[in-house]
Design a protein around this motif. Structure first.
Motif, short mmCIF file in Angstrom:
data_model
loop_
_atom_site.label_atom_id
_atom_site.label_comp_id
_atom_site.label_asym_id
_atom_site.label_seq_id
_atom_site.Cartn_x
_atom_site.Cartn_y
_atom_site.Cartn_z
N ALA A 1 0.84 -1.21 0.00
CA ALA A 1 0.00 0.00 0.00
C ALA A 1 0.87 1.25 0.00
O ALA A 1 1.93 1.27 0.63
N PRO A 2 0.43 2.32 -0.72
CA PRO A 2 1.21 3.56 -0.71
C PRO A 2 1.26 4.18 0.68
O PRO A 2 0.34 3.98 1.50
N GLU A 3 2.34 4.94 0.95
CA GLU A 3 2.58 5.56 2.27
C GLU A 3 1.38 6.35 2.76
O GLU A 3 1.00 6.29 3.91
N ASP A 4 0.81 7.17 1.84
CA ASP A 4 -0.22 8.11 2.27
C ASP A 4 -1.63 7.51 2.30
O ASP A 4 -2.60 8.20 2.59
N GLU A 5 -1.73 6.23 2.02
CA GLU A 5 -3.06 5.61 2.04
C GLU A 5 -3.55 5.51 3.49
O GLU A 5 -2.83 5.06 4.38
N GLU A 6 -4.77 5.95 3.69
CA GLU A 6 -5.31 5.90 5.06
C GLU A 6 -5.72 4.47 5.41
O GLU A 6 -6.30 3.76 4.59
N ALA A 7 -5.40 4.10 6.65
CA ALA A 7 -5.77 2.74 7.09
C ALA A 7 -7.28 2.64 7.23
O ALA A 7 -7.93 3.58 7.69
N LYS A 8 -7.82 1.49 6.81
CA LYS A 8 -9.27 1.28 6.95
C LYS A 8 -9.60 1.05 8.42
O LYS A 8 -8.83 0.43 9.17
N LYS A 9 -10.76 1.56 8.84
CA LYS A 9 -11.17 1.38 10.23
C LYS A 9 -12.43 0.53 10.29
O LYS A 9 -13.29 0.61 9.41
N VAL A 10 -12.51 -0.29 11.31
CA VAL A 10 -13.73 -1.07 11.52
C VAL A 10 -14.20 -0.83 12.95
O VAL A 10 -13.41 -0.49 13.83
N THR A 11 -15.50 -1.01 13.15
CA THR A 11 -16.05 -0.87 14.50
C THR A 11 -16.05 -2.24 15.15
O THR A 11 -16.54 -3.21 14.58
N VAL A 12 -15.45 -2.30 16.35
CA VAL A 12 -15.39 -3.59 17.07
C VAL A 12 -15.92 -3.40 18.49
O VAL A 12 -16.03 -2.27 18.97
N ASP A 13 -16.26 -4.52 19.13
CA ASP A 13 -16.68 -4.45 20.54
C ASP A 13 -15.56 -3.84 21.38
O ASP A 13 -14.39 -4.17 21.18
N ASN A 14 -15.92 -2.98 22.31
CA ASN A 14 -14.94 -2.43 23.24
C ASN A 14 -14.86 -3.37 24.45
O ASN A 14 -15.68 -3.31 25.35
N ILE A 15 -13.89 -4.28 24.40
CA ILE A 15 -13.70 -5.23 25.53
C ILE A 15 -12.75 -4.58 26.51
O ILE A 15 -11.60 -4.28 26.17
N ILE A 16 -13.24 -4.34 27.73
CA ILE A 16 -12.42 -3.53 28.65
C ILE A 16 -11.46 -4.36 29.50
O ILE A 16 -10.64 -3.82 30.21
N ASN A 17 -11.58 -5.69 29.45
CA ASN A 17 -10.74 -6.47 30.37
C ASN A 17 -9.80 -7.41 29.61
O ASN A 17 -9.95 -7.65 28.42
N ASN A 18 -8.80 -7.90 30.36
CA ASN A 18 -7.89 -8.93 29.85
C ASN A 18 -8.24 -10.21 30.60
O ASN A 18 -7.85 -10.38 31.76
N PRO A 19 -8.99 -11.13 29.96
CA PRO A 19 -9.49 -12.30 30.70
C PRO A 19 -8.39 -13.30 31.09
O PRO A 19 -8.63 -14.17 31.91
N GLU A 20 -7.19 -13.16 30.52
CA GLU A 20 -6.12 -14.10 30.87
C GLU A 20 -4.86 -13.36 31.29
O GLU A 20 -3.84 -13.36 30.61
N PRO A 21 -4.90 -12.68 32.45
CA PRO A 21 -3.72 -11.93 32.88
C PRO A 21 -2.55 -12.85 33.21
O PRO A 21 -2.73 -14.06 33.46
N ALA A 22 -1.36 -12.27 33.23
CA ALA A 22 -0.12 -13.06 33.38
C ALA A 22 -0.14 -13.97 34.60
O ALA A 22 0.34 -15.09 34.55
N TRP A 23 -0.73 -13.51 35.72
CA TRP A 23 -0.62 -14.33 36.94
C TRP A 23 -1.43 -15.62 36.86
O TRP A 23 -1.25 -16.55 37.65
N THR A 24 -2.35 -15.72 35.86
CA THR A 24 -3.15 -16.95 35.75
C THR A 24 -2.41 -18.01 34.93
O THR A 24 -2.90 -19.11 34.75
N LYS A 25 -1.24 -17.64 34.40
CA LYS A 25 -0.48 -18.59 33.57
C LYS A 25 0.67 -19.19 34.38
O LYS A 25 1.03 -18.71 35.44
N GLN A 26 1.23 -20.24 33.83
CA GLN A 26 2.37 -20.89 34.49
C GLN A 26 3.64 -20.08 34.22
O GLN A 26 3.84 -19.59 33.10
N PRO A 27 4.53 -19.96 35.23
CA PRO A 27 5.79 -19.22 35.01
C PRO A 27 6.56 -19.72 33.79
O PRO A 27 7.21 -18.93 33.10
N THR A 28 6.48 -21.03 33.51
CA THR A 28 7.23 -21.58 32.37
C THR A 28 6.70 -21.08 31.03
O THR A 28 7.39 -21.14 30.01
#
Length: 627
Positions: free
Chosen positions: A216-243
């Motif tokens: 795409a050319p430099e000055d081409e504007e990026a296309k925008k889409v409307t998406v759900d505004n998800i306000i949380n991170n359902p899998e934060p780092a502390w819920t995962k294994q250290p490995t």
């Protein structure tokens, strides 16, 4: 349509609910979203064991505000309820603890969020709403139900035409609670309490830029889409294994927790235990200053990914409240009161586990990369010293990694320090004397004198040092910490050699009386000492015991009663072997007084004790002398 009375004999439950959590009524949203999360996770469990023959899919919890109708909606796609279940759970079970609740809290409702202890979480909605509706459809093949209650013990319950599985709670917000219809306020609460909830939470929509094509050319504007505004991170780092996590993942999570914090953490500790209690979390050591009061309340406490509080006193040992990070434990009730925490056995175990884990991590950091640990020492020493002072178990473990820096930037463990100084710094009574400074610049002359004797001088400069060295002296045999400015160098570590004075005893007595005429006795005790002839004529010292007790009282605890308010007292050590001092013998009184005053002011100037009018007069007098 069925109507009925909620099963509670005490009529004033609603006014109490509205009133008693007044200062913290924002928690209603946390409670309702927690319920929606539970309903969704229950469905996940039932589908995973084959008890519910429905598609779990990718459920979300949606929060919507309708300003025109003055309503707030919390919608889930969870397990739902049948009409009978609404009757049971909303009207009966929720109030099974209401009698006890009223009895206990009608006079003093001080414990924030205690509602949840009694299964009343749902009813916190009535703190902000004058009417609450539930429209719910069960995962079972049964009609939907519609429940309405207007903040009295009367309710109505009828069938509804909802076709999607799940529950919608509709709050008709009171006129004086309209803040909870504002997008900013809702966002703030969702971010505070639900930022890491395990089910995605949707609040409105947002624009998202699509990636551009590679050609795409430099000055081409990026296309925008409307998406759900998800306000949380359902899998934060502390819920995962250290490995499963890299160093960068931990750093990114730190930025997620503290978006306004620009400094990187020094290192992290991943907590992960499932016996004898459940606990996960990540603690970070931030860069710390000596000001301990500024640092607290940065650790966030969660229960199953629901934010509870950032006041973790009682769960985290006090010395670690200066750290940052997250602790999550289902064994800590969502509604914590101080008295509960202090009495709870599980909480005490959690506290000692965290202490042990932190000590083990520090030891491994020290063993694996001592050079790096030394570089970080200044940033972490406040926590470690405070821990040694307040937690005996930590004190024992810390012996292996606590460092004692010298004024020249060398670092010793206690064992190494002992080995280094025991020969040269043991006094005539067999006591090992550890010399230290609290300020390299202010105590420079004393440090130089001690180093000339081949002594090691530590730099111990945190506010709790007086308390800590008191503890070290009582826990180790035959040692004494002495600050370098607490006596002249020959007296710091008393050896057997006694120096002879150039002045006779009679001359010394006369000289002492001459000094005492000029020197203010409320501030200085004059003592004559035979020292090296090239040592300073006058040295101002502050006795270790008095100064330490005073400092301990000023930083809280320890010390003798009232000592913190005592005026500063100093010793004025007069070196009888210095030529200037011996020349005073036989001089005229006026000349003698002039020299004593000027010498005292010079000694005070070297210790930053000459200030204000006295300093002005000294400078004026000095200029006149060199005319």
């Amino acid at each position: 349509m069925a109507t009925g009375k909620i099963n509670v004999s005490v009529e004033n439950i609603f006014p109490l609910i509205k009133k008693f959590l007044y200062s913290d009524h924002e928690i209603f949203l946390r409670e309702l979203i927690s319920n929606a999360t539970d309903a969704t996770l229950k469905l996940k469990h039932l589908t995973s064991i084959g008890e519910a023959s429905v598609e779990y899919g990718n459920p979300v919890i949606e929060v919507k505000a309708d300003k025109d109708k003055q309503t707030l909606h919390i919608i889930d796609q969870g397990i739902g309820m049948t009409k009978e279940e609404v009757e049971k759970y909303i009207n009966e079970v929720a109030f099974s603890g209401a009698e006890e609740f009223l009895e206990k809290y009608k006079d003093s409702a001080k414990d924030s969020g205690i509602i949840g202890h009694f299964g009343l979480g749902f009813y916190s909605a009535f703190m902000v709403a004058n009417k609450v509706e539930i429209i719910t459809k069960s995962y079972k093949d049964e009609p939907a139900a519609h429940w309405i209650c207007e903040g009295t013990t009367d309710f109505s319950l009828e069938e509804a035409d909802k076709t999607e599985r799940g529950t919608e709670i509709i709050l008709h917000i009171n006129d004086d609670e309209k803040e909870f219809l504002e997008d900013n306020r809702i966002s703030e609460l969702l971010t505070k309490y639900n930022k890491f909830m395990p089910i995605p939470i949707k609040f409105g929509t947002k624009e998202k830029e699509l990636p551009k094509a590679e050609d795409a050319p430099e000055d081409e504007e990026a296309k925008k889409v409307t998406v759900d505004n998800i306000i949380n991170n359902p899998e934060p780092a502390w819920t995962k294994q250290p490995t499963d996590l890299e160093e960068e993942d931990y750093k990114n999570f730190y930025r997620e927790l503290y978006p306004m914090q620009f400094e990187e953490p020094l290192f992290h500790i991943h907590l992960n235990v499932d016996y004898p209690f459940n606990l996960t979390g990540i603690l970070y050591f931030p860069k710390l200053s000596n000001d301990m009061a500024m640092q607290k309340d940065k650790i966030q406490l969660y229960q199953n990914q629901v934010f509870v509080t950032d006041n973790v006193e009682g769960i985290v040992p006090e010395f670690l409240t200066m750290l940052k990070g997250v602790i999550d434990s289902p064994d800590i009730p969502l509604n914590v009161s101080r008295s509960y925490l202090q009495a709870d056995g599980a909480v005490k175990k959690i506290s000692s586990y965290i202490t042990r884990k932190v000590a083990d991590k520090l030891k491994s950091l020290f063993n694996n990369n001592r050079e790096d640990f030394e570089k970080k020492w200044d940033d972490i020493k406040v926590v470690i010293e405070y821990g040694m002072l307040t937690e005996d178990k930590f004190f024992e473990k810390a012996q292996k990694f606590t460092l004692y820096p010298t004024v020249d930037g060398e670092y010793f463990t206690y064992e190494e320090l002992e080995e280094k100084i025991k020969d040269n710094q043991t006094d005539k009574d067999g006591k090992m004397v550890i010399l230290y400074a609290s300020n390299k610049d202010e105590q420079h002359s004393y440090i130089s004198a001690a180093k000339d004797k081949g002594y090691q001088v530590l730099l111990l400069d945190t506010p709790i040092v007086p308390h800590l060295i008191q503890k070290l002296e009582s826990s180790k045999e035959n040692i004494s910490f002495i600050r370098v400015d607490s006596d002249h160098v020959d007296n710091l570590i008393k050896k057997d050699e006694d120096k002879t004075s150039k002045l006779s005893e009679e001359e010394q007595e006369k000289l002492k009386a001459d000094f005492e005429k000029v020197v203010p006795k409320e501030k200085y005790t004059v003592q004559l000492e035979a020292m090296d002839s090239n040592a300073a004529p006058l040295i101002i010292t502050q006795p270790e015991f008095m100064r330490r007790m005073k400092e301990m009282q000023q930083t809280g605890g320890g010390g003798m009663f009232g000592m913190g308010n005592m005026p500063e007292m100093y010793n004025l050590v007069v070196n009888t072997n210095n030529d200037l001092i011996s020349s005073l013998v036989g001089k005229e009184e006026a000349e003698q007084e002039r020299i004593i005053k000027q010498s005292l002011d010079l000694a005070r100037l070297s210790q930053n004790l000459l200030k204000g009018e006295e300093l002005t007069n000294f400078v004026k007098r000095s200029f006149e002398m060199i005319k």
